[in-house]
Design a protein around this motif. Structure first.
Motif, PDB file in Angstrom:
ATOM      1  N   LEU A 131     -15.225  24.550   5.202  1.00  8.15           N
ATOM      2  CA  LEU A 131     -16.662  24.098   5.415  1.00  8.15           C
ATOM      3  C   LEU A 131     -16.413  25.670   4.525  1.00  8.15           C
ATOM      4  O   LEU A 131     -16.697  25.445   2.946  1.00  8.15           O
ATOM      5  N   LEU A 132     -16.590  26.842   5.176  1.00 11.41           N
ATOM      6  CA  LEU A 132     -16.350  28.001   4.852  1.00 11.41           C
ATOM      7  C   LEU A 132     -15.683  28.131   3.224  1.00 11.41           C
ATOM      8  O   LEU A 132     -15.401  29.216   2.404  1.00 11.41           O
ATOM      9  N   SER A 133     -13.488  27.092   3.492  1.00  8.73           N
ATOM     10  CA  SER A 133     -13.404  28.023   1.917  1.00  8.73           C
ATOM     11  C   SER A 133     -13.445  26.573   1.334  1.00  8.73           C
ATOM     12  O   SER A 133     -13.713  27.111  -0.128  1.00  8.73           O
ATOM     13  N   MET A 134     -14.500  25.623   1.143  1.00 10.85           N
ATOM     14  CA  MET A 134     -14.802  25.068  -0.215  1.00 10.85           C
ATOM     15  C   MET A 134     -16.320  25.673  -0.583  1.00 10.85           C
ATOM     16  O   MET A 134     -15.997  25.609  -1.571  1.00 10.85           O
ATOM     17  N   ILE A 186     -22.673  17.452   9.401  1.00  9.53           N
ATOM     18  CA  ILE A 186     -21.636  18.331   8.676  1.00  9.53           C
ATOM     19  C   ILE A 186     -23.073  19.962   8.279  1.00  9.53           C
ATOM     20  O   ILE A 186     -22.482  20.867   8.758  1.00  9.53           O
ATOM     21  N   SER A 187     -23.799  19.485   8.828  1.00  9.31           N
ATOM     22  CA  SER A 187     -25.323  20.697   8.804  1.00  9.31           C
ATOM     23  C   SER A 187     -25.583  21.502  10.052  1.00  9.31           C
ATOM     24  O   SER A 187     -25.045  22.667   9.435  1.00  9.31           O
ATOM     25  N   HIS A 188     -24.887  20.648  11.127  1.00  7.98           N
ATOM     26  CA  HIS A 188     -25.126  21.667  12.281  1.00  7.98           C
ATOM     27  C   HIS A 188     -23.816  22.553  12.289  1.00  7.98           C
ATOM     28  O   HIS A 188     -24.396  23.627  12.537  1.00  7.98           O
ATOM     29  N   HIS A 189     -22.480  22.361  11.505  1.00 11.42           N
ATOM     30  CA  HIS A 189     -21.353  23.415  11.263  1.00 11.42           C
ATOM     31  C   HIS A 189     -21.822  24.086  10.420  1.00 11.42           C
ATOM     32  O   HIS A 189     -21.501  25.799  10.774  1.00 11.42           O
ATOM     33  N   LEU A 190     -22.488  24.251   8.933  1.00 13.15           N
ATOM     34  CA  LEU A 190     -23.446  24.972   8.682  1.00 13.15           C
ATOM     35  C   LEU A 190     -24.272  25.963   9.211  1.00 13.15           C
ATOM     36  O   LEU A 190     -24.144  27.408   8.427  1.00 13.15           O
ATOM     37  N   LYS A 191     -25.376  25.203  10.316  1.00 13.75           N
ATOM     38  CA  LYS A 191     -25.931  26.687  10.616  1.00 13.75           C
ATOM     39  C   LYS A 191     -25.354  27.439  11.669  1.00 13.75           C
ATOM     40  O   LYS A 191     -25.783  28.453  11.439  1.00 13.75           O
TER      41      LYS A 191
END
Length: 125
Positions: free
Chosen positions: A49-52, A77-82
């Motif tokens: 996600l960070l790379s994208m 996905i929202s949890h990972h972004l959090k």
């Protein structure tokens, strides 16, 4: 950008950039702060996600564009972004229904500076 994110990375307006890993031993507080960041990066989904987000033209991306790249639900996905936000690596803004994310360049610069080995005297990169 919240003060919590800046605290996690150990940066504020008065602080200089961190020293390189091999320059001097880390203090207890700085080690704890950096461990939170590395823990966030320790998951393959969050690293992707960070790379994208970081590689996105224009510097930001909608969560709706990130979700299809994974075989995971949108709430996951929202949890990972959090967790990336809590580590101070990304920030976001809600626009209507969607949330847009961007990388915090200072956070990546700090990690790069920390991981960079100091050059021996007389050696040029």
């Amino acid at each position: 950008m919240s003060n919590q994110e800046l605290t996690v990375l150990g940066q504020d307006s008065d602080a200089a950039c961190c020293q390189a890993l091999a320059a001097a031993p880390l203090g207890e507080e700085e080690a704890a702060d950096l461990a939170k960041v590395f823990k966030a990066l320790g998951d393959p989904v969050r690293l992707r996600l960070l790379s994208m987000i970081a590689s996105r033209d224009g510097g930001e991306v909608c969560v709706c564009e990130l979700t299809p790249a994974f075989d995971l639900s949108q709430p996951t996905i929202s949890h990972h972004l959090k967790l990336l936000r809590q580590a101070g690596l990304v920030d976001c803004e809600r626009r209507g229904t969607w949330v847009y994310y961007w990388v915090l360049p200072a956070a990546l610069d700090r990690l790069g500076s920390f991981l960079r080995l100091p050059q021996p005297q007389g050696v040029t990169a």
